[in-house]
Design a protein around this motif. Structure first.
Motif, mmCIF file in Angstrom:
data_model
loop_
_atom_site.group_PDB
_atom_site.id
_atom_site.type_symbol
_atom_site.label_atom_id
_atom_site.label_comp_id
_atom_site.label_asym_id
_atom_site.label_seq_id
_atom_site.Cartn_x
_atom_site.Cartn_y
_atom_site.Cartn_z
ATOM 1 N N PRO A 19 0.904 -1.138 0.070
ATOM 2 C CA PRO A 19 -0.130 -0.052 -0.164
ATOM 3 C C PRO A 19 0.989 1.282 0.049
ATOM 4 C CG PRO A 19 -0.066 -1.078 2.102
ATOM 5 C CD PRO A 19 0.545 -2.205 1.271
ATOM 6 N N GLU A 21 2.158 5.045 0.544
ATOM 7 C CA GLU A 21 1.940 5.969 1.764
ATOM 8 C C GLU A 21 0.735 7.063 1.637
ATOM 9 O OE1 GLU A 21 4.714 8.782 4.642
ATOM 10 O OE2 GLU A 21 5.587 7.402 3.212
ATOM 11 N N LYS A 24 -5.525 5.571 0.873
ATOM 12 C CA LYS A 24 -6.563 4.598 1.496
ATOM 13 C C LYS A 24 -7.321 3.756 0.456
ATOM 14 C CE LYS A 24 -9.975 4.411 4.716
ATOM 15 N NZ LYS A 24 -11.112 5.386 5.768
ATOM 16 N N ARG A 55 -16.607 5.404 -2.576
ATOM 17 C CA ARG A 55 -15.651 5.973 -1.863
ATOM 18 C C ARG A 55 -14.746 6.699 -2.921
ATOM 19 N NH1 ARG A 55 -15.695 4.696 3.304
ATOM 20 N NH2 ARG A 55 -17.025 2.800 4.099
ATOM 21 N N THR A 110 -8.703 -2.957 -1.514
ATOM 22 C CA THR A 110 -8.429 -3.909 -0.758
ATOM 23 C C THR A 110 -8.733 -5.307 -1.371
ATOM 24 O OG1 THR A 110 -10.842 -4.011 0.016
ATOM 25 C CG2 THR A 110 -9.191 -2.620 1.221
#
Length: 274
Positions: A19, A21, A24, A55, A110
């Motif tokens: 992931p 930095e 999200k 999102r 995810t």
């Protein structure tokens, strides 16, 4: 679910990465549905992986979202043309259509529930292709299809961007796209087969042969009399069942006073409305 994951792997939809930095990743979820045939019978139990596109942030991981679909009146017009000239009307379905679209933005997601391995538990999916649920998914697929079908010599209609045509001498071809449903209309079977072969080489396709059911509408055809009929009886039954009216009497409501009582039923002045 396994079949869906196989499609993801075959289309190289994502790569697993650490992931980044400050990023999200958006979530995803499994959606289950029953696909029915023209008579309302369950044909397939389907599991689909859907991204939580709500999102996403405009200007960050998506931009343009508009994607055209064929207007139903255009479908009816071309069906009428095909019936009059006795053209072939064949149908194809694109499997996991949205997975063919390429995305230009950096989108992280995810890993899907139930398919996370211990060694990659901390990683996220960096999407290479669109996935159902993404804001830009439909547009990406439409652009990809338009690019592929024009390579085969089809010309997009300027006023109806999901209708394509191709003329080669006396051979006439029309193609109608509605998201992942395709109608192919042609006056020559061998060359019609060549279109299907081309599409199958570009995308994972399901050949439904002669069209009998499109967008919830049954197609009845009598080629000897050059007649074609459309029926939405299955949809009507579904609506009646939804509102607990499945046992209602079938028939027509007579319109006996529609013109003569128009003034009384549609008063124009405030006094009349009172």
């Amino acid at each position: 679910m396994i079949s869906e994951m196989d499609s993801m792997s075959e289309n190289k939809v994502w790569t697993l990465v650490e992931p980044p930095e400050g990023i999200k990743p958006i979530g995803c979820k499994w959606v289950f549905k029953k696909k029915t045939d023209m008579d309302g019978n369950v044909q397939t139990y389907k599991g689909r992986l859907v991204a939580k596109g709500f999102r996403q942030i405009h200007g960050v991981d998506y931009d343009e979202t508009f994607s055209p679909v064929a207007m139903f009146k255009s479908i009816r017009i071309l069906l009428a043309v095909a019936t009059f000239h006795d053209y072939e009307i064949w149908q194809m379905d694109v499997k996991t259509a949205f997975l063919n679209g390429k995305i230009e933005e950096d989108v992280y997601m995810t890993q899907p529930e139930g398919f996370v391995t211990p060694e990659n538990a901390r990683k996220v999916c960096k999407l290479q292709r669109s996935i159902y649920g993404l804001k830009q998914a439909s547009r990406s697929w439409n652009l990809r299809f338009n690019e592929a079908i024009q390579e085969f010599g089809f010309i997009r209609n300027e006023d109806e961007p999901c209708v394509y045509k191709k003329f080669s001498g006396s051979i006439v071809s029309f193609l109608i796209l509605y998201v992942d449903d395709i109608l192919i209309i042609r006056n020559d079977i061998p060359t019609l087969q060549s279109i299907k072969t081309w599409l199958s080489s570009c995308f994972s396709m399901k050949d439904l042969e002669e069209a009998s059911y499109i967008l919830g509408v049954k197609i009845y055809r009598d080629r000897s009399r050059r007649l074609l009929g459309l029926s939405q009886s299955t949809y009507i039954d579904k609506v009646l069942k939804r509102f607990s009216m499945g046992e209602s009497k079938r028939g027509f409501l007579p319109m006996r006073h529609g013109i003569s009582l128009s003034k009384e039923m549609c008063p124009s002045t405030p006094q009349e409305r009172e």
